[in-house]
Design an enzyme around this catalytic site. Structure first.
Site: not given
Lengths: 142, 142
Positions: A99, A101
């Site tokens: 992922h 940010h």
């Protein structure tokens, strides 16, 4: 059922404040935001980290990261945006589904230690829903 | 002559420990490394930040970031890799030519405040040259 929380989210089996979705990628608000508008962008396919994802897929992922970053910036009137992608526990990775940010910053949280102390602001469900709505609005006008 | 130090580097007018180069992108060691192997990846074309670069170019940039990140990880036997891209002074951007940090991490510098305190290790020219050589070696075997 997958035990990966991000797989559950991308499969619609766990709730999230989704701001973007297409065939390959999803973006949703962090539920431990360091700032309002803190957004995560993930590939729908499960990869643990950047080592595992094929080059063409990481390229597409960051094309969307740029698009979402612009929307986040405008949605929360951020002065700056920090983009962070952690690989490995030692690097601060907590969820082991790749992922990215997108962290909006304002002068009062000028790049300081605080941002990285993993003591996220407490955000109400309502505040998160409102932030998500602002970001979706920005994305739909691009 | 351009006043942008990264333009000077990509144009061969300023020295750097280059680890990767193609028509569009260059990667070289940070001269203020938070760890040995701390590498910066930049587009050769001058863009101030991620807002300015076209989507197709940011996609290509991160395809190379992934490739270089793997090489850095292996070259310095890192346990984790943090990838950071700062936009705006408030986000910690110091050089206003879009760049992506690849920061290798080991257990003894477990994700803590230190890494972000902007007090980089002092690295000798020799140490930097040696790290660059290790990374280039990894890239040439992929």
């Amino acid at each position: 059922m997958s035990e990966c929380i991000f797989c559950q989210i991308t499969q619609g089996k766990a709730p999230a404040n989704i701001v973007y979705e297409d065939q390959y990628v999803m973006a949703f608000l962090s539920n431990r935001p360091v700032n309002a508008g803190h957004t995560l962008v993930v590939p729908k396919k499960h990869y643990e980290n950047i080592y595992d994802i094929p080059e063409e897929e990481v390229a597409y992922l960051f094309k969307i990261v740029k698009r979402v970053a612009l929307a986040v910036k405008d949605a929360v009137s951020a002065e700056g945006i920090r983009i962070v992608q952690n690989n490995g526990e030692v690097a601060g990775q907590v969820v082991f589904h790749l992922h990215v940010h997108i962290i909006p910053l304002k002068p009062h949280n000028r790049c300081n230690d605080k941002v990285y102390r993993n003591k996220p602001n407490q955000c109400s469900d309502e505040a998160l829903m409102e932030d998500a709505q602002k970001i979706r609005r920005q994305l739909s006008v691009r």
